[in-house]
Design a protein around this motif. Structure first.
Motif, PDB file in Angstrom:
ATOM      1  N   ASN A  41      10.010   2.802  -1.349  1.00 49.31           N
ATOM      2  CA  ASN A  41      10.008   1.512  -0.648  1.00 49.31           C
ATOM      3  C   ASN A  41       9.315   0.432  -1.474  1.00 49.31           C
ATOM      4  OD1 ASN A  41      11.456   2.013   1.766  1.00 49.31           O
ATOM      5  ND2 ASN A  41       9.711   3.108   2.605  1.00 49.31           N
ATOM      6  N   PHE A  42       8.278   0.808  -2.221  1.00 55.02           N
ATOM      7  CA  PHE A  42       7.670  -0.137  -3.156  1.00 55.02           C
ATOM      8  C   PHE A  42       8.720  -0.624  -4.144  1.00 55.02           C
ATOM      9  CE2 PHE A  42       6.153  -0.912  -7.417  1.00 55.02           C
ATOM     10  CZ  PHE A  42       5.231  -1.936  -7.213  1.00 55.02           C
ATOM     11  N   GLN A  43       9.492   0.309  -4.698  1.00 57.76           N
ATOM     12  CA  GLN A  43      10.506  -0.056  -5.692  1.00 57.76           C
ATOM     13  C   GLN A  43      11.526  -1.019  -5.108  1.00 57.76           C
ATOM     14  OE1 GLN A  43      10.500   1.460  -9.075  1.00 57.76           O
ATOM     15  NE2 GLN A  43      11.526  -0.521  -9.236  1.00 57.76           N
ATOM     16  N   ARG A  61      -0.805  -9.899  10.067  1.00 55.88           N
ATOM     17  CA  ARG A  61      -0.339 -10.048   8.680  1.00 55.88           C
ATOM     18  C   ARG A  61      -0.306  -8.699   7.970  1.00 55.88           C
ATOM     19  NH1 ARG A  61      -3.390 -13.566   5.070  1.00 55.88           N
ATOM     20  NH2 ARG A  61      -5.316 -12.951   6.133  1.00 55.88           N
ATOM     21  N   MET A  62      -0.210  -7.628   8.748  1.00 52.49           N
ATOM     22  CA  MET A  62      -0.124  -6.285   8.188  1.00 52.49           C
ATOM     23  C   MET A  62       0.950  -5.510   8.930  1.00 52.49           C
ATOM     24  SD  MET A  62      -3.051  -3.296   7.947  1.00 52.49           S
ATOM     25  CE  MET A  62      -4.036  -4.143   6.705  1.00 52.49           C
ATOM     26  N   ILE A  63       1.911  -4.960   8.181  1.00 59.08           N
ATOM     27  CA  ILE A  63       3.042  -4.280   8.807  1.00 59.08           C
ATOM     28  C   ILE A  63       3.247  -2.905   8.183  1.00 59.08           C
ATOM     29  CG2 ILE A  63       4.175  -6.446   9.435  1.00 59.08           C
ATOM     30  CD1 ILE A  63       6.096  -6.041   7.087  1.00 59.08           C
ATOM     31  N   ASN A  64       3.957  -2.068   8.929  1.00 62.33           N
ATOM     32  CA  ASN A  64       4.233  -0.701   8.495  1.00 62.33           C
ATOM     33  C   ASN A  64       5.657  -0.344   8.884  1.00 62.33           C
ATOM     34  OD1 ASN A  64       3.562   1.979   7.520  1.00 62.33           O
ATOM     35  ND2 ASN A  64       3.474   2.637   9.660  1.00 62.33           N
ATOM     36  N   VAL A  65       6.240   0.602   8.146  1.00 68.52           N
ATOM     37  CA  VAL A  65       7.532   1.158   8.551  1.00 68.52           C
ATOM     38  C   VAL A  65       7.314   2.618   8.910  1.00 68.52           C
ATOM     39  CG1 VAL A  65       8.238   1.812   6.183  1.00 68.52           C
ATOM     40  CG2 VAL A  65       9.975   1.411   7.946  1.00 68.52           C
ATOM     41  N   PHE A  85       0.863  -1.180   0.000  1.00 68.50           N
ATOM     42  CA  PHE A  85       0.000   0.000   0.000  1.00 68.50           C
ATOM     43  C   PHE A  85       0.899   1.229   0.000  1.00 68.50           C
ATOM     44  CE2 PHE A  85      -4.264  -1.478   1.991  1.00 68.50           C
ATOM     45  CZ  PHE A  85      -4.141  -2.739   1.442  1.00 68.50           C
ATOM     46  N   ALA A  86       0.695   2.148  -0.946  1.00 63.81           N
ATOM     47  CA  ALA A  86       1.512   3.362  -1.014  1.00 63.81           C
ATOM     48  C   ALA A  86       0.697   4.496  -1.600  1.00 63.81           C
ATOM     49  CB  ALA A  86       2.769   3.115  -1.852  1.00 63.81           C
ATOM     50  N   SER A  87       1.107   5.727  -1.273  1.00 65.85           N
ATOM     51  CA  SER A  87       0.367   6.912  -1.724  1.00 65.85           C
ATOM     52  C   SER A  87       1.222   7.909  -2.495  1.00 65.85           C
ATOM     53  CB  SER A  87      -0.247   7.647  -0.517  1.00 65.85           C
ATOM     54  OG  SER A  87      -1.168   6.844   0.174  1.00 65.85           O
ATOM     55  N   VAL A 124       0.289  -7.837   4.127  1.00 67.65           N
ATOM     56  CA  VAL A 124       0.064  -6.472   3.656  1.00 67.65           C
ATOM     57  C   VAL A 124       1.196  -5.599   4.176  1.00 67.65           C
ATOM     58  CG1 VAL A 124      -1.449  -4.459   3.781  1.00 67.65           C
ATOM     59  CG2 VAL A 124      -2.436  -6.755   3.533  1.00 67.65           C
ATOM     60  N   VAL A 125       1.843  -4.891   3.256  1.00 67.69           N
ATOM     61  CA  VAL A 125       3.010  -4.077   3.579  1.00 67.69           C
ATOM     62  C   VAL A 125       2.685  -2.609   3.298  1.00 67.69           C
ATOM     63  CG1 VAL A 125       5.435  -3.648   3.015  1.00 67.69           C
ATOM     64  CG2 VAL A 125       4.548  -6.000   2.996  1.00 67.69           C
TER      65      VAL A 125
END
Length: 205
Positions: free
Chosen positions: A17-19, A107-111, A10-12, A87-88
């Protein structure tokens, strides 16, 4: 042969970080496959990054829905359709409701760009800089529905020196994220992460 571990990012925004995740997936070092990008801004650069990486995107307009729960139900359906294991969150700028948080609990993490519990919320790097701390860093944590309040999985310290500027600190923080975050995802893919209450441990098989 077991099927590959499947993650959705998930990104906005820019999507650095997706890359990193997509590149590590393609190289085989991640041990997981990036199967979906979820984005709430159709013009965000991360959407083009996903296209170039050959990753499917689910892009939605939050304003088209009466409630957050409505679009999150659609997102949940997209995740289930692709059998997403983890889910990242990577610069996703929306608070999540129980629709996703409860369904993907554990099962869902965040930085987050600070050493939590210090400097939660927005502009964490600026908060640390303005406060004058000499040590900050990044935290990878589970998402529990609160503001950066989930159990801590891993942290990496970043020193603030007298030569630093706010820009150089931001650069060091982003470098740390791109180093640690894929490592944590790889741990999940290998089944090494254990959560008991608020205590997270890493087990070598």
């Amino acid at each position: 042969m077991s099927s590959p571990y499947r993650i959705a990012v998930f990104a906005s925004g820019q999507g650095s970080n997706f890359q990193t995740m997509a590149d590590a997936s393609l190289s085989g070092s991640l041990g997981a496959e990036v199967v979906l990008l979820v984005c709430d801004k159709s013009q965000a650069p991360v959407v083009e990054r996903a296209r170039k990486a050959g990753v499917e995107s689910y892009v939605f307009d939050p304003k088209a829905y009466a409630r957050r729960e409505d679009y999150e139900a659609e997102i949940a359906a997209e995740l289930e359709k692709r059998n997403v294991d983890l889910v990242v969150l990577a610069g996703y700028m929306r608070l999540l409701t129980s629709v996703l948080v409860e369904r993907y609990a554990g099962r869902m993490i965040n930085v987050h760009p600070s050493l939590l519990p210090a400097f939660p919320g927005k502009n964490a790097i600026g908060q640390a800089w303005d406060y004058g701390v000499k040590l900050t860093g990044i935290t990878v944590h589970f998402v529990d529905g609160g503001m950066d309040s989930g159990p801590v999985i891993a942290q990496q310290a970043v020193e603030i020196t007298s030569e630093d500027t706010l820009d150089s600190l931001e650069s060091k923080i982003h470098q740390a994220e791109q180093q640690l975050y894929p490592q944590v995802v790889s741990m999940f893919a290998k089944g090494l992460v254990r959560l008991e209450g608020r205590q997270v441990s890493i087990h070598n098989k």
